[in-house]
Scaffold this motif. Structure first.
Motif, PDB file in Angstrom:
ATOM      1  N   VAL A   1       0.843  -1.198   0.000  1.00  0.00           N
ATOM      2  CA  VAL A   1       0.000   0.000   0.000  1.00  0.00           C
ATOM      3  C   VAL A   1       0.873   1.241   0.000  1.00  0.00           C
TER       4      VAL A   1
ATOM      5  N   LEU B   1       1.056   4.251  -2.654  1.00  0.00           N
ATOM      6  CA  LEU B   1       0.879   5.661  -2.311  1.00  0.00           C
ATOM      7  C   LEU B   1       2.048   6.479  -2.830  1.00  0.00           C
ATOM      8  N   GLU B   2       3.273   5.956  -2.640  1.00  0.00           N
ATOM      9  CA  GLU B   2       4.457   6.678  -3.105  1.00  0.00           C
ATOM     10  C   GLU B   2       4.445   6.813  -4.613  1.00  0.00           C
TER      11      GLU B   2
ATOM     12  N   VAL C   1      -3.170   5.875  -7.316  1.00  0.00           N
ATOM     13  CA  VAL C   1      -4.569   6.270  -7.515  1.00  0.00           C
ATOM     14  C   VAL C   1      -4.693   7.253  -8.673  1.00  0.00           C
ATOM     15  N   PHE C   2      -3.770   8.197  -8.719  1.00  0.00           N
ATOM     16  CA  PHE C   2      -3.908   9.259  -9.717  1.00  0.00           C
ATOM     17  C   PHE C   2      -3.382   8.858 -11.085  1.00  0.00           C
ATOM     18  N   ARG C   3      -2.738   7.698 -11.146  1.00  0.00           N
ATOM     19  CA  ARG C   3      -2.342   7.175 -12.447  1.00  0.00           C
ATOM     20  C   ARG C   3      -3.332   6.118 -12.906  1.00  0.00           C
ATOM     21  N   GLY C   4      -4.414   5.960 -12.141  1.00  0.00           N
ATOM     22  CA  GLY C   4      -5.434   4.993 -12.531  1.00  0.00           C
ATOM     23  C   GLY C   4      -4.984   3.554 -12.351  1.00  0.00           C
TER      24      GLY C   4
ATOM     25  N   TRP D   1      -3.108  -0.632  -5.917  1.00  0.00           N
ATOM     26  CA  TRP D   1      -3.499  -0.406  -4.515  1.00  0.00           C
ATOM     27  C   TRP D   1      -4.719  -1.212  -4.095  1.00  0.00           C
ATOM     28  N   LEU D   2      -5.572  -1.591  -5.048  1.00  0.00           N
ATOM     29  CA  LEU D   2      -6.806  -2.263  -4.661  1.00  0.00           C
ATOM     30  C   LEU D   2      -6.592  -3.705  -4.144  1.00  0.00           C
TER      31      LEU D   2
ATOM     32  N   PHE E   1      -7.802   4.258   6.549  1.00  0.00           N
ATOM     33  CA  PHE E   1      -7.050   4.654   5.357  1.00  0.00           C
ATOM     34  C   PHE E   1      -7.522   3.897   4.123  1.00  0.00           C
TER      35      PHE E   1
ATOM     36  N   LEU F   1      -8.720   5.576   0.701  1.00  0.00           N
ATOM     37  CA  LEU F   1      -8.225   5.330  -0.660  1.00  0.00           C
ATOM     38  C   LEU F   1      -9.377   5.107  -1.631  1.00  0.00           C
ATOM     39  N   LEU F   2     -10.355   4.320  -1.187  1.00  0.00           N
ATOM     40  CA  LEU F   2     -11.508   4.066  -2.056  1.00  0.00           C
ATOM     41  C   LEU F   2     -12.242   5.374  -2.369  1.00  0.00           C
TER      42      LEU F   2
ATOM     43  N   ILE G   1     -11.027   8.414  -2.348  1.00  0.00           N
ATOM     44  CA  ILE G   1     -10.224   9.229  -3.266  1.00  0.00           C
ATOM     45  C   ILE G   1     -10.413   8.732  -4.695  1.00  0.00           C
ATOM     46  N   ASN G   2     -10.350   7.417  -4.834  1.00  0.00           N
ATOM     47  CA  ASN G   2     -10.463   6.860  -6.181  1.00  0.00           C
ATOM     48  C   ASN G   2     -11.800   7.211  -6.820  1.00  0.00           C
TER      49      ASN G   2
ATOM     50  N   TYR H   1     -10.640  10.762  -8.285  1.00  0.00           N
ATOM     51  CA  TYR H   1     -10.081  10.300  -9.551  1.00  0.00           C
ATOM     52  C   TYR H   1     -11.171  10.062 -10.585  1.00  0.00           C
TER      53      TYR H   1
ATOM     54  N   ARG I   1      -1.543  10.887   6.168  1.00  0.00           N
ATOM     55  CA  ARG I   1      -0.548  10.510   5.172  1.00  0.00           C
ATOM     56  C   ARG I   1      -1.236  10.189   3.851  1.00  0.00           C
TER      57      ARG I   1
ATOM     58  N   PHE J   1       5.085  11.404   9.204  1.00  0.00           N
ATOM     59  CA  PHE J   1       5.426  10.649   7.996  1.00  0.00           C
ATOM     60  C   PHE J   1       6.652  11.242   7.311  1.00  0.00           C
TER      61      PHE J   1
END
Lengths: 297, 321, 333
Positions: free
Chosen positions: A246, A250-251, A255-258, A263-264, C153, C157-158, C160-161, C165, C274, C286
């Motif tokens: 994960v 994040l690094e 998410v923003f690169r689709g 990550w899922l 978290f 993430l979900l 955010i997606n 996104y 984070r 972080f």
């Protein structure tokens, strides 16, 4: 009232939880059959290319969505995601089991001593446990992990145990205090078998469901804690766990690169683990406390 | 309607997963205006179920499966068992109030006593604060409590004080009928006297009717006008209290009276059979413990016979003529 | 005042224990944090002009030649003065000023999330446990509880997606839009709220279930209480019976639980910050971790301990106001 009959343990919630957890555990042996776990090495999915942050996923750019070679795709550094999961999942689980196991063991010893001896011993142990619970574990864990650096599965489990004991201690203590006054224990005490050893044997079988529930709850708690500090970039860096995966995602701004396949999947596996242990805990609670069954949703 | 309450053929059933249990059956009785009626019987006999049914406070599993309970309140007679929520709320505490059994837990632990005394009044009419306060001090005085009690919380009061607060609370609206559920059971004898005196005062000054539930026959004898004896969900004998106590017609009443401890008297042998409530399956429910049981007791439901001087009893035997 | 004194003692004990653990545990491991700091300073010394000065400051500060007990005493004394030393990476910025500048964001976000979660969760639990709640309402209300077992978290993430996104409705990171000038303006306030929606939602979604289930259990317990049945017999409005009699009592253990779980909630928040790149102290932690800024890590950790202990103290001190059975004078726990 003696030890409970086995019929108590046949409980739908418990069985569902057990099934989910077993599914995850069994995957440790099943997944490597299908995937070469050496592919967790960076770039193994696309050996010849440097990882890039291009907008469209393709093998040439270093990461791909599902292909026949990589059924779950590869991450931003070209690692096969299925292999990452195959290696990471059991590692995360092991940390949880070691941490919770040792934590519960400490909890049993402290909680039993407090409940059995009462008085000053109880005061000291209870105060310590209550205080430890209000200290945010993550804060201290981060300090420890940042000093130690690279941490293996076993040492990570041991460190986590230091934060998994207060809850079982409290549970055990209150149960022992209650059980102590139950008639059969009072009888055992009066009949002369009052040494702690005998008490322990007398009380333990009845505490088993409480203990099991407290253990499974701890496993989830430890996995949450370890995943959390890994998400902050601490812990094992050489081999993946679900948490470090994960963090990598994040690094890599997955998410923003689709790149949902980055990550899922680790999150999905974590969700299965958490739900599984939650069901296990609830099921065991119902076994320990049959009244809960009628009240459950 | 001359009576304040008329209960006819009340039946209450508890549903559980395995079976339905009839807890109260064919219960009929009435309470006249200003009358004190005692309801006695051992625990589990259905006393509490009966009054919980009247107050519509049965636990979820309990259902009224038959019967009527006509209450002649401020808005005319209505059936407590079938009246709609709105009108039920209207008669509660205004026409019919209760002094609960568990006075220990009957007060809200986080609300001062005064507020709990007041809200039963303000829920039913727009009473001014001074008026309510005056009524509160009047009643606290009646039950022998200091006025400062209004500011106290339940945990600061003794058991007897809490019980008296509950009595004061029940009388706040000058209800026509008060049900006192074991109101004196947990108290020491001196407070018991005081409570009994309060009940008699309320009847004399306000014409309040009472249903007094308890197992202290001695106290009953001095307090109530009429008495009803319950056994396993049925009323087995009713009548003027003196008549019933001096000349019991039903063997169970006799057993109950004989069990009252008395100085210098030997306790009678009691058969334990039938102590646990079980669904009544025809015949007389008391037959297993009855010293005078006959064959007919198992086969037929006992007939209801009249007592001379008022009252009824249900037995195949009519021993004393 | 015995109650207050007992709570204060417990507060001080918690903070002391936390500080002691933070001080000693790292020293039990082979690597000495001071060595690590100095080593790092030396290795990056080429780029830092005043490396010598820093090293000097640290040597003095940690009194490297002193025994560990003397160092420990000095550490505690410094904590008392809110002096956690300097950031290694951003020398000469002090750790305390780094924490202080990040603190409002964390407090705001966490406060909002805890309050909303507590209210929504307990309201849900109230309705789930109330006898008069229509069955279908109960069914609908159990749906949001499925997130209960998950870490915040993950849900973050979900969210955010989906909302950033996929739909682009809400900003995924940061505390406010950098193009808006920070200050007391509507635009800035709106931007702050907009940025807080997703992280707060994530935390609320995973924590409200715990409150709801606890409250539901307490509602069932209090429904059987004699005083609730008596309130019913008094013909009070059902809303009054519900809130003044049932909920008023059912909420008490929930507030006790709030105190107990604050530490856990705070831990979850660090990770949430984070994930959402939210500039609170979790983010500071972080960043300090990734840059090996050990004094900042230690400092933030201690502030977390202090903050949670303070919050628990506040909950403890408020409790007697809502439960008359616990008086400030009583000596019982």
């Amino acid at each position: 009232m003696g030890p409970r009959s086995w019929a108590h343990w046949v409980n739908p919630t418990l069985i569902a939880g057990l099934a989910l957890v077993l599914l995850v555990i069994v995957s440790e042996w099943v997944l490597p059959v299908f995937v070469d776990t050496d592919q967790i090495a960076a770039g193994s999915g696309a050996p010849s290319v440097v990882p890039s942050f291009g907008p469209t996923p393709d093998l040439a750019a270093g990461f791909v969505e599902a292909t026949p070679d990589h059924p779950l795709g590869t991450d931003g550094r070209g690692r096969d995601m299925l292999a990452v999961l195959a290696v990471g999942t059991p590692r995360t689980l092991k940390i949880g089991l070691i941490g919770a196991g040792l934590g519960t063991l400490i909890g049993v010893l402290l909680g039993f001593s407090a409940g059995y001896m009462r008085g000053r011993v109880d005061t000291v142990i209870s105060t310590l446990a209550d205080t430890a619970m209000t200290i945010p574990g993550l804060a201290v864990l981060v300090v420890v992990a940042s000093v130690v650096g690279e941490i293996g599965v076993v040492s990570m489990g041991l460190i986590m145990a230091a934060f998994a004991w207060p809850m079982p201690t409290r549970v055990l203590r209150s149960q022992v205090l209650t059980m102590r006054e139950r008639r059969y224990v009072v009888m055992a005490r009066m009949s002369g078998s009052s040494t702690p050893g005998v008490m322990f044997k007398e009380i333990m079988p009845n505490l088993l469901p409480y203990l099991a529930a407290s253990f499974t709850e701890s496993v989830a708690g430890v996995i949450l804690a370890v995943t959390s500090i890994e998400t902050l970039g601490l812990g094992s860096r050489r081999l993946p766990t679900l948490g470090t995966t994960v963090n990598n995602a994040l690094e890599g701004s997955a998410v923003f690169r689709g790149m949902w396949w980055w990550w899922l999947p680790p999150i999905f596996v974590l969700a299965v683990i958490f739900v599984g242990f939650l069901l296990l805990t609830n099921g065991l609670d119902q076994v320990a406390n049959p009244r809960l069954r009628d009240e459950s949703l | 309607m001359s009576n304040i309450l008329e209960v006819t053929d009340l039946e209450v059933t508890y549903r559980s997963r395995s079976a339905d249990l009839v807890a109260v059956q064919d219960v009929s009785f009435s309470v006249g205006r200003g009358e004190l009626v005692g309801l006695v019987g051992e625990s589990g006999c259905g006393k509490s179920t009966t009054i919980n049914a009247l107050l519509r406070l049965l636990p979820r599993a309990g259902r009224v499966t038959a019967g009527m309970a006509l209450l002649d309140g401020h808005a005319g007679p209505l059936d407590l068992l079938s009246v709609d929520e709105k009108r039920l709320r209207d008669v509660r505490w205004r026409d019919i109030a209760i002094v609960p059994q568990g006075a220990m837990n009957s007060l809200n632990p986080v609300m001062p006593v005064g507020k709990q005394l007041a809200d039963g009044v303000t829920a039913h009419r727009d009473a001014s604060t001074p008026e309510v306060n005056e009524r509160i001090s009047e009643l606290l005085n009646l039950v022998g409590l200091a006025e400062e009690t209004t500011g106290r919380y339940a945990h600061e009061l003794s058991g007897g004080m809490k019980q008296r607060v509950c009595i004061a609370m029940a009388l706040m609206n000058r209800p026509a009928l008060v049900i006192a559920d074991e109101a004196t059971s947990a108290l020491d004898v001196i407070v018991q006297r005081l409570v009994a005196q309060t009940i008699l005062d309320a009847r004399d000054k306000m014409g309040t009717s009472f249903i007094v539930i308890g197992h202290d026959i001695g106290l009953m004898a001095q307090l109530v006008d009429r008495i009803a004896v319950m056994y396993l969900g049925r009323i087995v004998e009713t009548g003027p209290v003196i008549d019933v106590l001096t000349d019991p017609k039903h063997p169970y009443t006799e057993l109950l009276l004989a069990s009252v401890p008395e100085v210098g008297k030997e306790a009678p042998a009691v058969q334990s059979g039938g102590l646990v409530a079980s669904p009544v399956t025809g015949g007389c429910a008391f037959r297993e413990r009855c010293p005078e049981a006959m064959e007919v007791c198992a086969a037929e439901t006992p007939p209801v016979r009249r007592r001379s001087g008022g009252g009824e009893f249900a037995c195949h035997l009519d021993r004393h003529g | 005042m015995r109650y207050v004194r007992a709570r204060l003692v417990r507060f001080l004990f918690t903070v002391w224990l936390g500080a002691t653990v933070i001080f000693f545990v790292p020293r039990l491991s082979r690597s000495d944090p001071t060595d690590a700091i100095i080593g790092q300073l030396l290795s990056s010394g080429a780029g830092v002009e005043n490396a010598d000065a820093i090293i000097e400051a640290y040597k003095q500060r940690f009194g490297l030649d002193d025994s560990i007990w003397v160092q420990y005493g000095r550490y505690l004394a410094n904590l008392f003065r809110f002096d956690n030393g300097y950031s290694v990476v951003e020398f000469p910025t002090t750790v305390d000023s780094l924490v202080l500048s990040a603190l409002p964001w964390t407090l705001g976000l966490m406060g909002a999330a805890i309050v909303i979660s507590f209210l929504v969760g307990n309201l849900t639990g109230t309705l789930l446990g109330w006898e008069r709640t229509p069955r279908w309402v109960g069914r609908v209300l159990t749906v949001p509880l499925v997130f209960t077992a998950l870490p915040a978290f993950m849900v973050g993430l979900l969210l955010i997606n989906v909302f950033s996104y996929n739909f682009g409705w809400l900003p995924p990171t940061g505390a406010y839009d950098p193009s808006v000038d920070p200050g007391w303006s509507v635009a800035f306030a709106l931007s702050v709220i907009e940025h807080a929606v997703l992280p707060v939602t994530a935390v609320v979604m995973v924590t409200m279930g715990g409150w709801a289930l606890g409250m539901r259990g307490m509602m069932i317990t209090t429904a059987g209480e004699e005083y609730v049945r008596l309130a019913e017999a008094k013909g009070l409005r059902s809303s009054r019976v519900l809130f003044n009699y049932q909920v008023r009592n059912a909420i008490l253990p929930q507030i006790t639980r709030l105190g107990i779980t604050l530490g856990l909630i705070a831990s979850g928040f660090v990770v949430i910050e984070r994930v959402f790149n939210y500039p609170g102290i979790g983010m500071r932690l972080f960043r300090a971790v990734t840059r090996n800024d050990y004094p900042v890590i230690q400092g933030v950790a201690w502030y977390l301990v202090l903050g949670v202990a303070l919050a628990v103290l506040v909950v403890d001190l408020i409790y007697p106001l809502i439960d008359p059975r616990i008086s400030y004078r009583s000596d019982s726990d």
